[in-house]
Write a protein that holds these residues in place. Structure first.
Motif, PDB file in Angstrom:
ATOM      1  N   GLY A 119      26.876  -1.943  -9.518  1.00 58.33           N
ATOM      2  CA  GLY A 119      27.491  -0.746  -8.954  1.00 58.33           C
ATOM      3  C   GLY A 119      27.238   0.532  -9.735  1.00 58.33           C
ATOM      4  O   GLY A 119      28.092   1.428  -9.751  1.00 58.33           O
ATOM      5  N   ALA A 121      26.297   4.118 -10.479  1.00 54.71           N
ATOM      6  CA  ALA A 121      26.259   5.303  -9.619  1.00 54.71           C
ATOM      7  C   ALA A 121      24.894   5.982  -9.616  1.00 54.71           C
ATOM      8  O   ALA A 121      24.603   6.780  -8.722  1.00 54.71           O
ATOM      9  CB  ALA A 121      27.318   6.307 -10.076  1.00 54.71           C
ATOM     10  N   PHE A 153      31.833  -0.408  -3.218  1.00 57.04           N
ATOM     11  CA  PHE A 153      31.824   0.268  -4.521  1.00 57.04           C
ATOM     12  C   PHE A 153      33.158   0.987  -4.711  1.00 57.04           C
ATOM     13  O   PHE A 153      33.431   2.004  -4.076  1.00 57.04           O
ATOM     14  CB  PHE A 153      30.642   1.234  -4.596  1.00 57.04           C
ATOM     15  N   THR A 159      33.386  -3.036  -8.296  1.00 55.59           N
ATOM     16  CA  THR A 159      33.115  -3.356  -6.892  1.00 55.59           C
ATOM     17  C   THR A 159      34.275  -4.166  -6.323  1.00 55.59           C
ATOM     18  O   THR A 159      35.235  -4.488  -7.026  1.00 55.59           O
ATOM     19  CB  THR A 159      31.810  -4.171  -6.740  1.00 55.59           C
ATOM     20  N   THR A 223      30.659   6.970  -8.649  1.00 55.40           N
ATOM     21  CA  THR A 223      30.279   5.789  -7.882  1.00 55.40           C
ATOM     22  C   THR A 223      29.107   6.163  -6.982  1.00 55.40           C
ATOM     23  O   THR A 223      28.830   7.347  -6.774  1.00 55.40           O
ATOM     24  CB  THR A 223      31.440   5.293  -6.994  1.00 55.40           C
TER      25      THR A 223
END
Length: 299
Positions: A119, A121, A153, A159, A223
């Motif tokens: 996850g 960003a 996310f 997550t 994110t």
């Protein structure tokens, strides 16, 4: 530094993996390609007591059509995705994003599921999944469930996966007629994480209006993000009349906050973000228009 001591487990399949995770509890962590987790272990930013290695889980690999989508197993390597004719044909946005990930040595080990589950960003795959509206398949001892990319996310490196769950694969919608795709990013050096990037998917109706638009953003928040305000602004409009710079500006205006760090200030990252969105929008629309013209010529 070196990683702290840990127990090592190598299950033969997905079911055995989630059983191990459930039994070992919160002190266990799955590892896929290890391209993100191994450096964190070496720096002792992560110190699990047990690692559950998914490399032997062959049921988590593969690329195939399922229910009209293209399903890609979580342990499918990024190199395999890069070389897949099926991915290039059916999910071109994913194919075009893959060469931007690190270097070929990274892609030989890195996996689809590892990137999505981490996850990050600033990573390409989460943004692509958001732009396309992908669906993630998750397995636990309680059974299987499906999670939309938009709901997956949840925070900084967080997550929707529970401690005893693993991502088994992702289903990507297959490209349709009159569609165009583009991914653009700006990084200081090739292979570095992008300061800002955008993945754009556009579908036009027979009259040249935007029937669907997905804009995934990376490096522009805490994110992976979707530029919902910009998507809403262009949907239903005549694609030829939309100014790309306006799409970029709308994408940045719709964000709560753009982060600044040692690599770029928030102001600089915002300017770069607007530029990469505009560039990706222009390329995606040009491709969609060309597809429409080709379809008309073939009719």
């Amino acid at each position: 530094m070196k990683a702290a001591a840990f127990g090592y487990h190598a299950p033969e399949g997905a079911a055995e993996a989630v059983s191990l995770l459930a039994g070992l509890g919160e002190d266990a962590k799955p590892i896929a390609g290890g391209q993100s987790l191994v450096p964190m272990l070496a720096l002792r930013l992560a110190m699990p007591e047990h690692l559950v290695d998914l490399r032997r889980a062959d049921d988590l690999r593969g690329v195939e059509r399922r229910n009209g989508d293209l399903w890609i197993g979580a342990m499918t390597s990024q190199a395999a995705i890069e070389g897949s004719a099926a991915v290039a044909r059916d999910v071109p946005l994913l194919a075009r994003a893959t060469p931007l990930i690190g270097h070929f040595q990274i892609r030989n080990r890195g996996t689809l599921g590892g990137s999505l589950s981490h996850g990050d960003a600033a990573a390409e795959y989460p943004a692509v999944a958001l732009a396309l509206g992908a669906r993630f398949e998750v397995l636990s001892p309680r059974g299987r469930r499906t999670v939309a990319a938009a709901d997956f996310f949840t925070g900084v490196y967080e997550t929707d996966l529970a401690e005893d769950e693993i991502l088994t694969g992702a289903a990507f919608p297959v490209r349709r007629d009159r569609s165009g795709f583009a991914v653009e990013e700006f990084a200081r050096r090739r292979g570095d994480f992008a300061i800002a990037g955008a993945a754009v998917a556009v579908e036009l109706d027979p009259g040249g209006r935007v029937a669907r638009c997905g804009i995934g953003l990376f490096g522009l928040g805490s994110t992976p993000l979707r530029a919902a305000a910009a998507e809403a602004a262009v949907t239903g409009t005549d694609a030829a009349g939309v100014e790309p710079d306006d799409v970029g500006a709308a994408a940045m205006a719709g964000l709560d906050a753009v982060p600044g760090d040692l690599h770029a200030s928030a102001e600089h990252r915002t300017l770069v973000g607007a530029a990469v969105v505009a560039r990706a929008w222009r390329k995606a629309v040009d491709e969609a228009v060309h597809e429409s013209l080709q379809e008309a010529a073939d009719a």
